[in-house]
Write an enzyme that holds these catalytic residues in place. Structure first.
Site, PDB file in Angstrom:
ATOM      1  N   GLU A   1       0.827  -1.201   0.000  1.00  0.00           N
ATOM      2  CA  GLU A   1       0.000   0.000   0.000  1.00  0.00           C
ATOM      3  C   GLU A   1       0.866   1.258   0.000  1.00  0.00           C
ATOM      4  OE1 GLU A   1      -3.397   2.033   2.934  1.00  0.00           O
ATOM      5  OE2 GLU A   1      -2.051   0.477   3.668  1.00  0.00           O
TER       6      GLU A   1
ATOM      7  N   LYS B   1      -9.430   2.200  -2.993  1.00  0.00           N
ATOM      8  CA  LYS B   1      -9.890   1.683  -1.713  1.00  0.00           C
ATOM      9  C   LYS B   1     -11.276   2.221  -1.385  1.00  0.00           C
ATOM     10  CE  LYS B   1      -8.484   1.356   3.161  1.00  0.00           C
ATOM     11  NZ  LYS B   1      -7.496   1.797   4.169  1.00  0.00           N
TER      12      LYS B   1
ATOM     13  N   CYS C   1      -5.219  -2.452   2.830  1.00  0.00           N
ATOM     14  CA  CYS C   1      -5.106  -2.275   4.280  1.00  0.00           C
ATOM     15  C   CYS C   1      -6.196  -3.050   5.010  1.00  0.00           C
ATOM     16  CB  CYS C   1      -5.123  -0.792   4.627  1.00  0.00           C
ATOM     17  SG  CYS C   1      -4.732  -0.433   6.360  1.00  0.00           S
TER      18      CYS C   1
END
Length: 512
Positions: A273, A337, A386
């Site tokens: 990430e 995301k 994440c």
């Protein structure tokens, strides 16, 4: 056990609350990475005994809250590390953040405590506690955008064998069984023998699932790149090129190692990430340099920030993204995301809070949610950036992918329990969905699991390097992958109804 019961029953007033707090803290030791599961045989029965002596539902609520506060205070201590990365600006949060968060999280233990207090002693109280505990887990995974961290079923993630039941009942089902079994010492020898039989049954089920040979892996070599970049150095201007060069050099090493160790397979290089200090989707020069590190048949899957630009060439919106690009430096796919971290990627109640924890004036935007991301020459992947991986039943979209891809920046949490706990949830998602999972983490722990949660490769926490692994084949759809949270929800409802019905029946017998 009788001595323990007498001792706990003697605790009253503030001593009972302190004891409940201590029992909750003790229960946290069963979580990764310690996995001291036997402590639950003391912590959860101890809570039940304290609830049995509570004189009112309000007192039971306080006991449950104290237990939850202690449980989360120890289990989430590692969040302090994320504040220390900007200690000069956020130093005042260090003594407040985790205690206040744990105090809030402790509220989720109030309903289980009150419902268990209302139930009759014995097996009805145990069943109600187990069912209500998982009910609270469901709420915790949804309320205020959700934070289903360290669910009770996570205690079994030290190996693939004990978590195979998640393929049917998910992590919430494992939580249900765990709470109930931990309380069997209160119910006598027969109950304990029955609990051991249930454990043996889960073990046999796990062995049966793991006995089957996995299908041959795909002709793909995954190259996990772990740059091990400290969070406090990540966005410094003078650090950008050194960090970029580190990832480029590790990628070249990985591609070369893949050609030697697995000739004939396609190398797929995975960066964690926000690994790129440059906006790859928006920076042709950075893409050209990154593409030069790829072999002719290679593919780069890189975590990066992506921006949308206004007419004055200022960023109007940022995205935490994954981009796919080949040796021609062309971006072939982008995932943004969807499940953002409050206070980390956006500010809740923007404009109303007197502080701003995140830097800059632009919040991150949210993507569309779980998707099957098409990748050239590869099975579709479900990207999870994440903590998107911690949401059971919410990691796959309408189309079933061929694998799960989790990229994360656990550098926020230093060398602590946090990255281990994060990894544990990733393993559970692989078992639940029957899909292999590849995980690239900035400072670790990077790993690859097959569709039954068996570890194929790993890079330890705090190390710089690469890990090579074949891309395991997808398993058959599991019952959980087809029905999702419906199965553990039904089991939870059954536990609650049976426990409450048993309480009513015992109350009637007591009055006749």
């Amino acid at each position: 056990m009788q001595r323990l019961i007498r001792h706990l029953e003697s605790r009253a007033g503030w001593r009972a609350l302190v004891t409940a707090f201590g029992l909750g803290a003790l229960a946290s030791l069963a979580m990764p990475p310690i996995h001291a599961i036997p402590v639950l045989l003391l912590a959860l029965p101890g809570l039940v005994i304290l609830l049995g002596k509570a004189e009112s539902w309000k007192r039971a609520a306080l006991l449950g809250w104290a237990f939850g506060w202690g449980h989360h205070l120890i289990g989430l201590y590692w969040i302090t590390y994320s504040i220390l990365t900007e200690a000069e600006r956020l130093w005042w949060l260090v003594p407040l953040a985790v205690p206040l968060l744990a105090l809030w999280m402790g509220i989720y233990s109030v309903i289980p405590a009150v419902l268990a207090w209302k139930a009759r002693p014995g097996w009805p109280r145990v069943m109600v506690l187990a069912g209500a505990w998982v009910l609270a887990e469901f709420v915790r995974g949804w309320a205020f955008t959700g934070f289903p961290w360290n669910l009770m079923g996570s205690v079994w993630t030290f190996s693939a064998l004990p978590v195979q039941g998640a393929a049917w009942i998910g992590v919430h089902g494992l939580s249900l069984v765990t709470v109930a079994l931990a309380c069997t010492p209160l119910l006598g020898r027969r109950a304990m023998a029955g609990g051991l039989a249930v454990l043996a049954g889960f073990g046999a089920f796990g062995l049966a699932r793991l006995w089957h040979v996995e299908p041959e892996p795909l002709p793909v070599t995954l190259v996990l790149v772990q740059g091990n970049v400290a969070q406090e150095a990540k966005w410094r201007e003078e650090s950008r090129w050194p960090i970029f060069r580190r990832y480029l050099e590790l990628s070249r090493q990985g591609a070369e190692a893949a050609s030697q160790e697995a000739p004939g397979t396609r190398p797929v290089i995975i960066w964690p990430e926000t690994a790129s200090p440059f906006l790859l989707a928006d920076d042709p020069e950075a893409r050209r340099i990154a593409a030069a590190a790829l072999p002719p048949d290679g593919l780069l899957l890189a975590g990066t920030v992506r921006a949308e630009w206004g007419p004055d060439r200022r960023a109007t919106k940022l995205f935490n993204s994954l981009v796919a690009m080949g040796p021609d430096a062309t971006v072939s796919a982008v995932y943004d995301k969807a499940h953002l971290v409050p206070f980390g990627e956006y500010m809740p109640l923007s404009g109303l809070l007197p502080i701003r924890v995140i830097r800059g004036g632009v919040d991150f935007g949210a993507g569309p949610g779980p998707v099957a991301m098409s990748l050239p020459g590869l099975p579709a992947a479900s990207p999870l950036i994440c903590y998107e991986v911690i949401f059971s039943g919410a990691v796959v979209g309408k189309e079933r992918p061929g694998w799960l891809l989790n990229i994360t920046n656990d550098a926020w949490f230093g060398i602590s329990a946090g990255p281990h706990q994060h990894l544990a949830t990733a393993r559970l998602r692989a078992v639940e969905e029957g899909l292999p999972l590849a995980r690239a983490a900035q400072t670790g722990i990077s790993a690859v699991f097959d569709s039954r949660g068996r570890e194929v490769a790993r890079l330890p926490l705090g190390e710089t390097g690469i890990a090579l692994a074949p891309l395991p084949a997808a398993g058959r759809p599991t019952p959980f992958s087809q029905l999702g949270l419906a199965i553990p929800a039904i089991l939870t409802a059954v536990f609650l109804m049976v426990g409450l019905a048993g309480s009513v029946r015992q109350a009637k017998l007591a009055t006749t």
